[in-house]
Each structure stands twice: as structure tokens, then as C-alpha cells.
Design a protein around this motif. Sequence first.
Motif, PDB file in Angstrom:
ATOM      1  N   UNK A 117       0.789  -1.258   0.112  1.00  0.00           N
ATOM      2  CA  UNK A 117       0.100  -0.024  -0.024  1.00  0.00           C
ATOM      3  C   UNK A 117       0.960   1.135   0.050  1.00  0.00           C
ATOM      4  N   UNK A 118       0.438   2.388  -0.586  1.00  0.00           N
ATOM      5  CA  UNK A 118       1.216   3.526  -0.781  1.00  0.00           C
ATOM      6  C   UNK A 118       1.104   4.388   0.630  1.00  0.00           C
ATOM      7  N   UNK A 119       2.367   5.057   0.900  1.00  0.00           N
ATOM      8  CA  UNK A 119       2.511   5.716   2.058  1.00  0.00           C
ATOM      9  C   UNK A 119       3.304   6.870   1.913  1.00  0.00           C
ATOM     10  N   UNK A 120       3.086   7.884   2.266  1.00  0.00           N
ATOM     11  CA  UNK A 120       3.875   9.284   2.165  1.00  0.00           C
ATOM     12  C   UNK A 120       4.744   9.443   3.901  1.00  0.00           C
ATOM     13  N   UNK A 121       5.829   9.505   3.855  1.00  0.00           N
ATOM     14  CA  UNK A 121       6.447   9.706   5.032  1.00  0.00           C
ATOM     15  C   UNK A 121       7.893  10.671   4.956  1.00  0.00           C
ATOM     16  N   UNK A 122       8.255  11.221   6.027  1.00  0.00           N
ATOM     17  CA  UNK A 122       9.325  12.346   5.881  1.00  0.00           C
ATOM     18  C   UNK A 122      10.566  11.521   6.219  1.00  0.00           C
ATOM     19  N   UNK A 123      11.721  12.336   6.364  1.00  0.00           N
ATOM     20  CA  UNK A 123      13.053  11.834   6.502  1.00  0.00           C
ATOM     21  C   UNK A 123      13.241  11.213   8.031  1.00  0.00           C
ATOM     22  N   UNK A 124      12.289  11.388   8.777  1.00  0.00           N
ATOM     23  CA  UNK A 124      12.376  10.953  10.128  1.00  0.00           C
ATOM     24  C   UNK A 124      11.368   9.917  10.215  1.00  0.00           C
ATOM     25  N   UNK A 125      11.048   9.340   8.789  1.00  0.00           N
ATOM     26  CA  UNK A 125      10.141   8.226   8.895  1.00  0.00           C
ATOM     27  C   UNK A 125       8.585   8.259   9.593  1.00  0.00           C
ATOM     28  N   UNK A 126       8.224   9.658   9.669  1.00  0.00           N
ATOM     29  CA  UNK A 126       6.851   9.962  10.204  1.00  0.00           C
ATOM     30  C   UNK A 126       5.849   9.768   9.087  1.00  0.00           C
ATOM     31  N   UNK A 127       4.998   9.257   9.586  1.00  0.00           N
ATOM     32  CA  UNK A 127       3.896   9.102   8.141  1.00  0.00           C
ATOM     33  C   UNK A 127       3.191  10.379   8.143  1.00  0.00           C
ATOM     34  N   UNK A 128       3.044  10.834   7.018  1.00  0.00           N
ATOM     35  CA  UNK A 128       2.281  12.082   6.580  1.00  0.00           C
ATOM     36  C   UNK A 128       0.751  11.686   6.286  1.00  0.00           C
ATOM     37  N   UNK A 129       0.592  10.592   5.352  1.00  0.00           N
ATOM     38  CA  UNK A 129      -0.728  10.006   4.778  1.00  0.00           C
ATOM     39  C   UNK A 129      -0.440   8.789   4.316  1.00  0.00           C
ATOM     40  N   UNK A 130      -1.572   8.125   4.211  1.00  0.00           N
ATOM     41  CA  UNK A 130      -2.118   6.938   3.435  1.00  0.00           C
ATOM     42  C   UNK A 130      -2.705   7.233   2.470  1.00  0.00           C
ATOM     43  N   UNK A 131      -2.192   7.721   1.357  1.00  0.00           N
ATOM     44  CA  UNK A 131      -3.021   8.138   0.258  1.00  0.00           C
ATOM     45  C   UNK A 131      -3.712   7.091  -0.728  1.00  0.00           C
ATOM     46  N   UNK A 132      -4.658   7.017  -1.181  1.00  0.00           N
ATOM     47  CA  UNK A 132      -5.794   8.354  -1.338  1.00  0.00           C
ATOM     48  C   UNK A 132      -6.620   8.246   0.126  1.00  0.00           C
ATOM     49  N   UNK A 133      -6.311   7.629   1.218  1.00  0.00           N
ATOM     50  CA  UNK A 133      -7.487   7.444   2.125  1.00  0.00           C
ATOM     51  C   UNK A 133      -7.556   8.344   3.157  1.00  0.00           C
TER      52      UNK A 133
END
Length: 572
Positions: free
Chosen positions: A206-222
Motif C-alpha cells: 500500500x502507498x505511504x507518504x513519510x518524511x526523512x524521520x520516517x513519520x507518516x504524513x498520509x496513507x493516500x488516497x485514504x
Amino acid sequence: MPTITIFKDDLESLLTGDRSAGRSVTMAQLEEWLMLVKGELKGHSHETGELRIELQDSNRPDLWCCEGIARQIRIKQQGRLKPYSFFAEKPKSPHKLIVKPGMEQVRPYVAACTARGYQVTEKGLAQLIQTQEKLADIFGRKRKTVSIGIYQLRNITFPVTYELVKPDDVRFTPLGMETTMTLSEILMVHPKGLEYGPILAVKSLLPILRDAKDRPLSFPPIINSREIGEVRVGDDEFFVEVTGTDLPMVMLSLNIFAANLADRGATIEPVEVQYPTSTIFGKRVKTPQDFGKPKTIRTKTIEQALGQELGETVVKQALESYGYGVSAEKGSVKAKLPPYRHDLMHTMDIVEDVAMSRGYAEFTPVMPAQFTVGGLSAIEQLSDRARELMVGLGFQEIISNILGSPDHYSRLMRLEGTEWGRMVEVDNVMSLSFSCLRQWMLPSLMRLEAASSRAFYPHRLFEAGDVAIPDSAHELGSRTETVLGALIAHAATHFSEIHSSLDVLFYYLGKEYSLEPIQHPSFLEGRAGRILVSGKHVGVIGEVHPEVLERWQIAMPVVAFDVNLSQLADLG
């Protein structure tokens, strides 16, 4: 058509560019200005200043928000679009978003930017959320093609990574929840997961967006992360991303958001998106980006369409005051849409914008030079007479769509691979359910009969409407004709019953006909006939084949006829 809710004072401040105080606008002025955006005022609350506006243009997603409406009005008042520098400049982006390999299997594209300096108000936040929802649900087809996320920039460490993960490997607290959840739990429990989860089908990753510190931004497109993806009143630094399956649509959605935030006073900084393989815009894509192309159009074409001599100068001025970038040449103009628009599909789109920019009141009405009396064509007179007779015979009229699926028009009728099964197909279809045009009327009647098993029998149905018949001799490769179809369904129905109805119909139409045996895949052998008038084939009649009934899941015997009214009208 999209209907949006905005606030009058918010619109007024955007019209002047002054976010502290705006010029008061009367309701009469507003309704006049809404003509520029094909908008219609549907409601106004004097207490709250809330306006409900219906937009009549489904090709302009940039107008589905307060900022877009204000922008189009402001451009007309100022005579030209004030350029957005972040589209024109190409500085090295301080922020990067890295797309990892494998995303092409699920949701391959992303665009992003940052916005600083606009302190979001309660009404501004409501507009951000409304624009996000309208773009994702209408333009993005319920998030299938486009979905949008807005985040607190101060909590994000770049570079941001867009990648695939196992459903149980990542946990975060989604918006609207108090506890952390895995991606699989979000799909099973969260309201947005239940609503939009089918977009991702049964993907093992499943797709995930996360930053350089591995903190999730979102689970697109959910859903967004609550810690980073919850924007509140008073925030003044944002990260905006758009993910989807169509790169131009993804980039256009971001361009609209960037322009909206810039109109509210934000400073936009681009984000460089790095793809593992090359896209239509390259491997490293700066977003937002002006990716539109200019189109040259002859001035004479515009003048002929609008019925007035305008000249290059007037056309150039009209398009510039509608937001275009324009250069005039002798006998033509080269026009380019602003970066937040990508709806130029035909020359007539430019013609329409010229007319809207000048205002329809600028065009002098021309009365017809000749006096004519209107009337029904011969085929319409015959169709109306046939409908009256069929109702008199106890049949119930239905109206169905000329578009349908090959499954209904061919396979279920046992016509695969036969001359009877040839159809006009639609190119570049969005749904297989509407991918071809019916070539005769009986499948439309059978479809309704299949859904009517609980209605009391007998069923006596008819429809008179258009069909499309493939014809290589015709200049368009097909011809459109009007056909009357009828069926009777009940336990004791037989050929003689539908034959008697056909006999009465032709008697009162004043037509003599004859029948000759025919073998037709949809009818029982020996129980089907060709209808002839003056020796010309005008239709078929018969008992529907049991295999056809089984394919449609119809439990009762069915008899039917199909008569070409266009051919009857031609025979006089």
C-alpha cells in the motif's frame, strides 16, 4: 454540476487582494459577474453572508472555489492576469519528494509544493477543505484519479518519500481517530478506509507518504496523519501534495491549489519530485509547473462563429481579460491558457471564452431573414402515431439509453460473430457498460423485462427510439434510424399474440405487410419472420429463444417484434 458554498466578505477581500477589508459588492453586481464563470446564485443568507453558487462548467475545476471565482472576476476588472512568479521561475528547489520504485503498480504520480505567509482563518480553512473535496470527488472521480493532502509544514523534515509498504508495517493516528492504527486496520475500521479502500483493491503493498524521520504524513488516497496532516486555524506554513494515476491531472490540481494559496497571500515554493523512471515531464519534475501549450487560431474562425467582425486587437484584448496569454499576428492570435487551466480541447473553447469575456450583451441579435413555419418531420409524425396505437393496444412505453454494453446487445441475444451483432462502438470509453450503441430495440426491452420479474403478468412493453446501424456506404460509417420495438411476456404467450398486435398496428398505420420465415439467432427456429413492406425488409418478429431468456434470467416466455419506422416513413 458542482455547487459550492462561499462567504460574501471572503469573496470581497479576494476581489481586492486586501485580506483585512474588501470592497462591498451588491447582489446585483455579483449575479452579473457570475456570468463570467457560468455561475448561478442559488441562495444567500443575510445573517451569515453565506452564498450558495452552482457552476455550470464541468471542465473548469479552478472555478469550484471562492478563490477561482474571485480570480476570474478580478482578471476581467484588471484587464489581464497578474502572473504567478512561482510558475515562471526555475530556481533550484530546496525541498525534494522521492518516488520509490514500484509505485507504478498502485498510484504512480505525485506533485507537491509548500506555502508560507498566509495565516489561515476559519473561513479560509473551510474553503481549503471544500476545494480539496470538490477536486478529489468530482475532478478526481472519488479519489480514484486525484486525491489531495494538506499538512503542517513545520512538522515535516525533507526529503519526503512516496513508497509502498506492507499493510501492517506502518502505524499512525489517522484524522478522526484517537489511537494509532495500521494501514490494514484503517481500511477495515476508519470511515474513509471503508469508503475509499476499494480504490486500492486487494493490493499486497500500500502507498505511504513519510518524511526523512520516517513519520507518516498520509496513507493516500485514504486519510492523513492526525499529527502532521491536521491543519488548524492560525497555521501559516503548509505542505500540499496531490497523488493520482494521471500525471497532468495531478499537476493541474496542484497548480490550482498553489494559485489559490497565492491569492490569499502565501509565498509558494516548488518541490522537486524525483521519479525512478522518466515520465512525460521527465525524471525530475518541478511542481507546480506551467505545462500548457499555446494554440494558434485564425481570427476569421472566431468572427464566423460569433457573427461579428472583431479583428486581432479586440480578440487579443478579450482573451487577455479572461486570463489568457496572447500574442496577435496578422489574421490570427496565439493563445495560451493560464497555468491553473487545462481545458482547451477545441477551437470553439477559445471562441466561447471570447464571447464570455466580451459579454453576451455585446452581440447584436440578428432576426431571421426568412419567415418559416416549424413542424414535425414525417418520421416524428409516424413515431407519435405508432406510440398512440401501441398505448391503445395495452402496451406500456419505456424510455431507455441508446448507449449500452456489447454484453447486452450481442452476447445475451446470441448474436456473437453474426451480422446481426455488428454495432457502433465508442472510442476511448470510460465504462464498458456504455461502450456501444444499440443496433436494434429488443435488448433494451429485454433488459427491463429481466428487472421486472416481481411485477404482475402479463407484461406488454414497447419503445420507439433511435438505433445506430453500421453502414460502410454511409459517410460516417453508420446511420441513425428510428425503430419501434415491442414485447409480451407471460406464461401462455405465443407467436399469434404478438402477430395480432403487429397486424392491428400496421392496419391503423395504413401499411400492408407480409411475413416470410427467417432464421435469427435471438428467436426460435420456425417461430420467427421477416416483416416486408413493398418487398422491403423493415423488421423482425418471433418467439424469443429459450437460451436468450436463460442468459437474461427471464423465467417467462417472451414474444417480440422490431420495426424500422424510418424505413416505413421512406416508403410513404
